[in-house]
Write an enzyme that holds these catalytic residues in place. Sequence first.
Site, mmCIF file in Angstrom:
data_model
loop_
_atom_site.group_PDB
_atom_site.id
_atom_site.type_symbol
_atom_site.label_atom_id
_atom_site.label_comp_id
_atom_site.label_asym_id
_atom_site.label_seq_id
_atom_site.Cartn_x
_atom_site.Cartn_y
_atom_site.Cartn_z
ATOM 1 N N CYS A 183 -1.366 9.010 3.470
ATOM 2 C CA CYS A 183 -1.096 8.267 1.972
ATOM 3 C C CYS A 183 -2.587 8.535 1.207
ATOM 4 O O CYS A 183 -2.361 8.243 0.034
ATOM 5 C CB CYS A 183 -1.075 6.640 2.160
ATOM 6 S SG CYS A 183 -2.073 5.813 3.144
ATOM 7 N N GLU A 188 0.868 -1.351 0.149
ATOM 8 C CA GLU A 188 -0.112 0.068 -0.001
ATOM 9 C C GLU A 188 1.087 1.180 -0.135
ATOM 10 O O GLU A 188 1.424 1.449 0.884
ATOM 11 C CB GLU A 188 -0.943 0.033 1.181
ATOM 12 C CG GLU A 188 -1.916 0.937 1.126
ATOM 13 C CD GLU A 188 -1.527 1.957 2.138
ATOM 14 O OE1 GLU A 188 -1.157 3.186 1.653
ATOM 15 O OE2 GLU A 188 -1.619 1.948 3.246
#
Length: 686
Positions: free
Chosen positions: A298, A259
């Site tokens: 993120c 990720e």
Amino acid sequence: MSARPPLLQSFIAGRWFGESPAQALHSAVNGHTVASTHQESIDFGEALEHARKKGLPAQMQLDFQQRAAILKALAKYLVEHKETLYAVSAHTGATRTDSWIDIEGGSGTLFTYASIGTNEFPSSNLVHEGPAISLGKQGRFAGTHILVPRGGVAVHINAFNFPVWGMLEKFAPTFLAGMPCIVKPATATSYLAEAAVRLIQQSGLLPEGSLQLVIGSTGDLLDRLQAQDVVTFTGSADTAAKLRAHPNLIANSIPFNAEADSLNCAILGPDVNVDDEEFDLFVKEVAREMTTKAGQKCTAIRRAIVPRQHLDAISEKLAARLSKTVIGDPALESVRMGPLASRAQQRDVEERVALLRQSAELILGAGSHFQPQGDGVGEGAFFAPTLLLARDTSAGSPVHEVEAFGPVSTLMPYDDLDEALALAARGRGSLVASLVTRSPSVAARAIPVAAAWHGRLLVLDREAAPESTGHGSPLPQLKHGGPGRAGGGEELGGSRAVKHYLQRTAVQGSPTMLAAVVGEHVRGAKVRESDIHPFRHYFEDLQIGDSLATHRRTVTEADIVNFGCLSGDHFYMHFDDISARQSPFGKRIAHGYFVLSAAAGLFVSPAPGPVLANYGLDTLRFVKPVGIGDTISARLTCERKIDRNKKDANGQGQGVVAWDVEVSNQDGELVASYDILTLVAKKPEA
């Protein structure tokens, strides 16, 4: 003489490890040393052996339901001790709101997976991913899929921005799947992850070997992994690429989930005007994503894609909103944005903003050259909200390549929706994108195109806004991850996250053998019939395959008329003989729900007993019409049992039983098929 800062320790093989200080870790607020890593090298052979020989057997002594109960208890424990973590989190530069996302968001994820385990997984260590499929003409050979624990160890390598949530959102589904974990937090904020692991160990709730903590380097850990192990990573795309190519991971086909940071975007729809509520929603969403956690997410919005005719208005409103953000020591009540996680991160953001400014102009921003509020903050890692404007948005422009992991976003104009979607795609894959629109037709056109490049899509309008969790909030129930630059992986997503850590296997055999393997009744398998009605058995005594073949009932015209009058359902197929004859069925037919009701009348045992309540139907199908004069019968079979270890208000234990129901006509043809879910009492305690 000042006291030595706390020494962080790894938790390896059931003990806290590390005696000598190594790297100093500094407060993001004032630069003071708050902790240090340890010098001693970890024996990762010992760590893995402990996980395999202690953690794995201990977890496999429990089933999904029992592990879910432990997750729930652990979540409660962490909530009770959350202030300990809030105090430590202050050193990371997080405001109370930022820390809430990390700390209570982490506990909330444990609660969610405890619920998922309770409601969606069996009281065993095998998941039947059915239904079974007949593979032969006579029904004597079938196949299905099962999911079982992998029998390996999960290594989780986490990012610096969410030391608690980032750890727990991986740990929860891994533990539920029966895999011990070795967690490696990012060094810069590892003091908060260590504090969380200390609380977890102090709770005494986890089986031995379930969770180990690595402070510092992973050394030769990845070299020692085996085929049944799993590696997950959250962080930069560059690091993800290096780890993905690790020789041992490739040689042993070890699953690797990444990720990675990505150039997430928000698109203001072409239908939105300056006076629309959605216009202000867009401005608020971009500003919030720039300042929450100082933009160190993120999922933060890095590219704000707006209609060219609204560029000036958006620039002015967004700059005005950002300029009101009070920056400084999060301990001050007036402060709304704290520093970046470290001075190194501050330097990195400065360098990346410089790269972006090669093709973008500065609308707002002072970098690190401003005075944040608070005493002693001169050595802090502060960075002002920075808004850029890129007029050159062609492929290859730095705005589609460079991410400044801080309070930085770039405005990009477009002329039509197709161009907006093309600009979004130039980021080469992201975790999330938002479309702010008031038009369902714009959403219907844009989302299928955007979905190819983004892991999650938020459609934001005035209707959703009051309850929206926002662009940047991954939810346990929904997938987190994205294609391309975002890493190509998947986390969370409800039960999907647990299944990522299980092995899926196809199984073939007779229905009887499959039923024995999966612990559930499979159509065509041998059943057990007795003089005792299955509803008369307590939960403990009821066995998979206990079955009842009912007597018969002939459906009459009076049944159809009476049911129609009672229910109010006068659909022509039940009452209009001429129209029914002209239909594909060629005759009047009974209501499907009459068939269900009649079947219940055939198989229900009316007296009070262990079966307490029917709370739902699954997999209902009306397979063949039932006409006037047809005779139906039913077969009721105990399909599966789930012990949720619950008691009612009177202390009576109970479990969940799913019953397979087959309703057939006089020719033995299946006319209806479904599962009934019931609560069934356990034997009274002596």
